[in-house]
Every structure is written in structure tokens, then in C-alpha cells.
Scaffold this motif. Structure first.
Motif, mmCIF file in Angstrom:
data_model
loop_
_atom_site.group_PDB
_atom_site.id
_atom_site.type_symbol
_atom_site.label_atom_id
_atom_site.label_comp_id
_atom_site.label_asym_id
_atom_site.label_seq_id
_atom_site.Cartn_x
_atom_site.Cartn_y
_atom_site.Cartn_z
ATOM 1 N N LEU A 63 35.009 -33.798 77.186
ATOM 2 C CA LEU A 63 34.860 -32.365 76.934
ATOM 3 C C LEU A 63 35.051 -32.055 75.455
ATOM 4 O O LEU A 63 34.367 -31.197 74.891
ATOM 5 C CB LEU A 63 35.876 -31.576 77.759
ATOM 6 C CG LEU A 63 35.883 -31.813 79.262
ATOM 7 C CD1 LEU A 63 37.032 -31.045 79.913
ATOM 8 C CD2 LEU A 63 34.552 -31.400 79.881
ATOM 9 N N ALA A 64 35.973 -32.765 74.816
ATOM 10 C CA ALA A 64 36.275 -32.504 73.411
ATOM 11 C C ALA A 64 35.252 -33.133 72.477
ATOM 12 O O ALA A 64 34.949 -32.579 71.418
ATOM 13 C CB ALA A 64 37.668 -33.033 73.081
ATOM 14 N N LEU B 227 33.812 -31.437 68.432
ATOM 15 C CA LEU B 227 34.519 -31.771 67.198
ATOM 16 C C LEU B 227 33.565 -31.937 66.024
ATOM 17 O O LEU B 227 32.464 -32.469 66.167
ATOM 18 C CB LEU B 227 35.303 -33.068 67.353
ATOM 19 C CG LEU B 227 36.412 -33.138 68.392
ATOM 20 C CD1 LEU B 227 37.135 -34.467 68.276
ATOM 21 C CD2 LEU B 227 37.380 -32.000 68.242
ATOM 22 N N SER B 228 34.020 -31.495 64.855
ATOM 23 C CA SER B 228 33.337 -31.837 63.603
ATOM 24 C C SER B 228 34.094 -32.928 62.866
ATOM 25 O O SER B 228 33.493 -33.773 62.197
ATOM 26 C CB SER B 228 33.209 -30.600 62.713
ATOM 27 O OG SER B 228 32.368 -29.636 63.303
ATOM 28 N N MET C 107 42.765 -28.952 70.422
ATOM 29 C CA MET C 107 41.931 -28.855 71.619
ATOM 30 C C MET C 107 42.642 -29.369 72.867
ATOM 31 O O MET C 107 42.372 -28.906 73.971
ATOM 32 C CB MET C 107 40.626 -29.612 71.426
ATOM 33 C CG MET C 107 39.629 -28.884 70.552
ATOM 34 S SD MET C 107 37.972 -29.550 70.755
ATOM 35 C CE MET C 107 37.054 -28.451 69.660
ATOM 36 N N VAL C 108 43.549 -30.335 72.687
ATOM 37 C CA VAL C 108 44.162 -30.962 73.867
ATOM 38 C C VAL C 108 45.668 -30.775 73.938
ATOM 39 O O VAL C 108 46.285 -31.197 74.919
ATOM 40 C CB VAL C 108 43.835 -32.473 73.929
ATOM 41 C CG1 VAL C 108 42.336 -32.707 73.926
ATOM 42 C CG2 VAL C 108 44.495 -33.237 72.775
ATOM 43 N N ASP C 109 46.287 -30.150 72.931
ATOM 44 C CA ASP C 109 47.755 -30.076 72.932
ATOM 45 C C ASP C 109 48.311 -29.331 74.125
ATOM 46 O O ASP C 109 49.417 -29.601 74.593
ATOM 47 C CB ASP C 109 48.273 -29.491 71.619
ATOM 48 C CG ASP C 109 47.741 -28.095 71.327
ATOM 49 O OD1 ASP C 109 46.918 -27.578 72.119
ATOM 50 O OD2 ASP C 109 48.131 -27.522 70.283
ATOM 51 N N VAL D 259 39.834 -20.034 71.974
ATOM 52 C CA VAL D 259 38.707 -20.965 71.877
ATOM 53 C C VAL D 259 39.211 -22.366 72.199
ATOM 54 O O VAL D 259 40.291 -22.762 71.739
ATOM 55 C CB VAL D 259 38.076 -20.939 70.468
ATOM 56 C CG1 VAL D 259 36.948 -21.960 70.372
ATOM 57 C CG2 VAL D 259 37.561 -19.544 70.128
ATOM 58 N N GLY D 260 38.443 -23.103 72.956
ATOM 59 C CA GLY D 260 38.867 -24.462 73.280
ATOM 60 C C GLY D 260 37.897 -25.140 74.219
ATOM 61 O O GLY D 260 36.708 -24.822 74.257
#
Length: 350
Positions: free
Chosen positions: A226-227, A231-232, A240-242, A316-317
Motif C-alpha cells: 500500500l505504501a 512514496l517519493s 505512513m506506517v507509524d 493523508v495516508g
């Protein structure tokens, strides 16, 4: 007379000899200065091509005269363009971010950086800019380098890096993220350090914000696909995952203030009640929220906002319902109820 420099990139610039000073080749103590030492060193090493920045072009007629004075034919000259920043100033290590280490610490992949740097003053044939290095090797010609200054566009570099990240396999992506996933007491694996050119505290990568015992490779493996598409740079993986590895949602206050308006309190309470009984899969979670949102006159996008902030801490995520299924029912309900309690406390204080 005139000294003509035959330059692969700049043609045949001419330098009238009467404009060239009687330049020094040795100091008073007899030691050679750069101009002479450089020519002798190149001769001794059998240098055939001198490729350097255009700022050295004014030195070239002097060095060419020295080559001739020493009885040797000059090398092939190629003076490449300077690289400039967004203000069209020459990049400076004192003013601009030019150290590769700093880009590596942000999560730029070596292959992406190499591909982008090759495009500064040159382009591969065709319309594609993101190409394998083997293609670059096969098609590169000094004669095709443009003489005009090259703009180092970090936004374009980020876009390149995002494309390279998305091209990784999930396993490669997971390994590449490891330096950013390691808490302060851990070090990234040798696979991360060597396989993707990533690795460790020497890069200035900050420790992950979660306790080591809360990190789960299995949970990250579920979130990684998903991430990866979002990502850039690899350092963006942490926010994003914390939410999945911290004891509580890492609330961003600006996101909270924006999302927790109108019927947010009632909506969160109803969602917490519905999610107590609903099947714990993406479709069921979505359908339940759609129904509750409609009851408050909200479309799904608006109804998601307070739930997302309550559970993940940010507006946002990653996709919400996939994130909820990975986080689990108990943690999701706990965070929803804490958000309701916080809103109640704020209301009673007001």
C-alpha cells in the motif's frame, strides 16, 4: 598567432595568443604550479581525454601550449556544462544541498540518482528518460552533451525516485525501507545495507519512533504494498506506517482541527459501535461507514476524515479500510473511543 582548442562539446573556441599572459609555471623554490604539474601528470599517465567543468576552459589554451612545448599532441578536450540551482546559480557545496550522503539519508535510490544525474546536459535517444544504465552506457556520446548550463531540479529527481521505488519488487522495497524502520536500539540488516545501497546510522537516518517490541515484520509486510505506490523517497515510509506500531495514534493537531468538526463526535461514536460487530474486512468496514455517513448527510470522502485522523493521526495516508484491517479491531475501537472522549472533554471545557 591564435591557439585553437578543439573541444568535443564546445566546438573550436579560439584564443588570441596576445591575450594570454606570460604565465608562471614554477614557484621561486622551483616547485611546479598547477598548470605545469597537471600537464606533466597527464602525460606521465597517458591521459587521452580530459573531461571537466566548463570553468576550466580558460586554462585550456595555456595547457595546450605546454603540451606542445613538451613535444606532445594535446588530449581530447571536453568541457561539460556547469550544474545550476533553481536560481540559475552554479551549485555550491556551501549554499546548496550537493552531498550524495544527504540524498541517501532521505531515501533516494542509487539507481534513480545515477539515472537523473546522467540527464544533466545529455538525454538518451527517444522520449524515455527513465532508462536502465545499460541503455545509458550503450547510447552515451560526449558529442551529444549540450554546452548550456544544466538545472538540477530536485522535484524532478523526486519524481524519478518515486518511479524507481514503484519498480522494486515488494521484497526489494521492504529491504530498502529497513534503515528507516529500525528503532534506536536496532541496526538495519546486512541485506538493507548492501542490497539497495541503504544502511544505518552513519547516514544520519533517524531512529524509528516506535519501541522495538511493537514493530512487526508481518504487519509491515501487509502495509508495504500500500505504501510503495505512494512514496517519493523512502524516508516517507515512517509517517505512513507509524500508526500501526505506536501505542496510540500520532495525532497531527492541524489534521485533528480540520477533521473534528460538525457531526464528527456523533459519527465516531456510531462507527465505534458499528465496528464492534461488523465483519473485519475492507468491504464490511466501508459499507458500515458509508451507511453512517449518509445518516449525517456526508459522502464517504467526508465521513472518512474523522475516522482516519482518530485511527492513524493524519488526514493523508494509506487507504483507510486496508489500514484498519491490518491494525485490527481492538486497536481501532480503542482509538475511536479515545477520539470521542477527547471531543467530549474539549466540549465540556468549552
Amino acid at each position: 598567432g591564435t591557439t585553437v582548442v578543439v573541444d568535443v562539446i564546445r566546438g573550436t573556441p579560439e584564443f588570441p595568443n596576445n591575450t594570454i599572459e606570460d604565465f608562471v609555471v614554477a614557484r621561486a623554490d622551483g616547485s611546479a604550479v598547477f598548470l605545469l604539474a597537471n600537464v606533466v601528470d597527464d602525460l606521465d599517465m597517458g591521459i587521452t581525454h580530459v573531461i571537466r567543468g566548463e570553468e576550466h576552459l580558460p586554462n585550456t589554451p595555456k595547457q595546450q601550449l605546454l603540451w606542445a612545448a613538451l613535444g606532445a599532441a594535446p588530449p581530447v578536450w571536453a568541457h561539460v556544462p556547469v550544474i545550476v540551482n533553481e536560481k540559475r546559480q552554479k551549485l555550491s557545496k556551501r549554499r546548496d544541498k550537493v552531498a550524495l550522503e544527504s540524498y541517501r539519508a532521505e531515501g533516494y535510490l542509487p539507481a534513480a540518482m545515477r539515472n537523473y544525474l546522467m540527464l544533466l546536459g545529455w538525454a538518451p535517444p527517444g522520449d524515455e528518460e527513465i532508462v536502465p544504465f545499460s541503455t545509458i552506457e550503450a547510447s552515451f556520446r560526449l558529442e551529444d552533451v549540450k554546452p548550456s548550463p544544466a538545472f538540477f531540479d530536485e522535484k524532478k529527481l523526486r519524481a524519478f525516485n518515486g518511479e524507481y521505488i514503484r519498480a522494486l519488487s515488494v521484497d526489494e522495497f521492504t529491504a530498502a525501507c529497513e534503515p528507516w524502520l529500525a528503532p534506536a536500539t536496532e541496526a538495519p540488516s546486512e541485506q538493507a545495507a548492501q542490497g539497495q545501497g541503504q544502511g544505518g546510522d552513519d547516514w544520519g537516518v533517524p531512529a524509528a519512533p516506535w519501541p522495538a517490541e511493537r514493530f512487526s515484520p508481518e504487519v509491515f509486510a501487509a502495509l508495504a504494498p500500500l505504501a510503495q505506490t505512494r512514496l517519493s523517497v523512502l524516508s516517507e515510509i515512517v509517517p505512513m506506517v507509524d500508526f500501526a506500531f505506536l501505542p496510540e495514534a500520532p495525532i497531527d493537531e492541524a489534521s485533528w482541527a480540520k477533521a473534528m468538526k460538525g457531526p464528527a463526535r456523533e459519527l465516531l461514536a456510531e462507527v465505534a459501535e458499528a465496528y464492534t460487530h461488523v465483519d473485519w474486512d475492507e468491504d464490511s468496514l466501508r459499507e458500515a461507514l458509508v451507511k453512517i455517513g449518509e445518516g449525517h448527510g456526508l459522502k464517504l470522502g467526508k465521513a472518512q476524515a474523522p475516522v482516519r485522523v482518530a485511527v492513524t493521526g493524519r488526514s493523508v495516508g494509506l487507504p483507510l479500510f486496508e489500514s484498519l484491517t491490518v491494525l485490527g479491531r481492538e486497536a481501532t475501537l480503542t482509538r475511536l473511543r479515545r477520539a470521542v472522549a477527547r471531543l467530549d472533554a474539549a466540549h465540556s471545557t468549552a
